[in-house]
Design an enzyme around this catalytic site. Structure first.
Site: not given
Ligand code: ADP
Ligand code: MG
Length: 375
Positions: A150, A24, A116, A162
């Protein structure tokens, strides 16, 4: 990535969630990681439009947004749509000719939970747009352009892990990925263990949280270390001996950030050896040591997650637990003896509920398909 188009011209694509077993905050330091995927998917249904705009609706955030395909620029304050914009922009930069599309997005991955959802969204969108426009690119190239999306458009300085594992992972295998040269070794997960995910319910937002601060701190440490040793291009190039020799120069905080990366890279190597010899007890210990290092040296855990790790570790059949993903909340991963998995999940849900009043979401990691079209 191939094409899947039905009679109405719609395509359906999906991409799984990523579960990082160990390694990590090492990917953006050119280090080693050992992730796998699980059968939680972001799904995109795409339909062609005659104009040059993308209309995207996400059921998860209950929002629809649209943008023109020409002149996509990074936003000052990125929002969820910027992940979609970024992928469209990077596909076009890679020479893919895109037409307008309606995109219906839904995901069963917790958003901001360390599994992710962001890379899963990027890969599902990339696969959908490629499929809709009858274009193909090698999976590894799609992973790289999604990472750039990203970095540049969502404002998160993430590494390649990821996107790479979501694009390329073999079902039911762990992927040892060297984030410097992208060398991959598939590693079998012993049958005697299962992976359990429990959501602490604490939400992070990467760009707002300490994620970028941590990557800045690592870059700052590399700069200082390179003054004495120009061979050091990333924290990957350190070992404990060279690190100890530079302790004074780095100061306590940067020294601890570096120590996490050095020891975590070694834990990845040791975890692979433990998996290959089915030494599940040692694998559990390495996962617990990873959590301690993330909590104390890298300082990316939080009280609720630490409490959940303690609860999980005291449950039947659990061999070790740690926070997963960027940190500051999100999910905990537990390594559990296979025949005790249901009992462990039930105990963790009950015991965490006693502390936090609502029952947490749990998920047993299941073999998943990599990103791609599906029927
Ligand atoms: P993780 O990747 O660990 O879930 P992150 O903070 O990297 O956390 O990503 C989360 C962000 O990705 C959300 O706040 C949103 O902006 C975007 N996201 C992910 N999946 C979706 C989805 N299905 N619909 C809209 N936005 C999404
Ligand atoms: Mg993420």
């Amino acid at each position: 990535m191939s094409d899947s188009t039905d009679l109405a011209g719609q395509t359906r694509s999906r991409a799984p969630a990523r579960v990082n077993i160990i390694g990590e905050h090492t990917d953006y330091n050119d280090g080693l990681v050992l992730p796998t995927t699980t059968a939680l998917y972001t799904t995109v249904v795409a339909a062609p439009r005659s104009d040059r705009t993308i209309h995207a609706n996400s059921r998860n955030v209950q929002d629809t947004q649209c943008f023109a395909l020409d002149n996509i620029v990074p936003a000052r304050n990125p929002d969820w749509i910027d992940y979609v914009k970024g992928v469209a922009a990077e596909l076009q930069a890679a020479g893919i000719e895109l037409h307008g599309a309606n995109l219906e997005i839904s995901s069963d991955i917790p958003l901001g939970g360390g599994l992710s959802s962001s890379a899963s969204l990027e890969l599902a969108i990339a696969t959908a747009l490629l499929s809709l426009n009858s274009a193909t690119l090698p999976d590894t190239e799609v992973a790289k352009l999604c990472r750039r999306a990203e970095n540049r458009y969502a404002g998160v300085n993430c590494g390649i892990m990821d996107q790479y594992v979501i694009a390329c992972c073999d079902s039911n295998m762990a992927m040892l990925l060297d984030c410097r040269d992208l060398a991959v070794d598939q590693v079998a997960i012993p049958d005697s263990v299962r992976l359990l995910i429990t959501d602490s319910g604490v939400k992070h937002r990467l760009a707002d949280s300490g994620y970028n601060t941590r990557s800045d701190e690592c870059a700052q440490a590399v700069k200082l270390l390179a003054e004495n040793d120009p061979q050091i291009a990333a924290l990957r190039d350190l070992n404990m001996e060279t690190l100890e020799a530079q302790k004074e120069q780095l100061g306590d905080l940067l020294f601890r950030r570096c120590r996490h990366v050095v020891t975590e890279n070694q834990r990845v190597r040791d975890a692979v050896a433990s998996m290959q010899s089915a030494d599940i007890g040692n694998l559990g210990k390495l996962i617990s040591a990873s959590h301690a290092s993330l909590r104390d040296d890298f300082e990316v855990s939080c009280d609720e997650v630490d409490q959940l790790v303690t609860i999980a570790d005291a449950s039947t059949g659990v061999l070790g637990s740690r926070m997963v993903g960027a940190g500051f909340g999100g999910c905990v991963l537990s390594l559990v003896e296979s025949d005790k998995i249901d009992q462990a999940a039930q105990q963790i849900r009950q015991r965490y509920k006693d502390v936090c009043s609502s029952e947490p979401w749990t998920h047993i990691v299941m073999p998943a398909d990599p990103a791609g079209p599906y029927d």
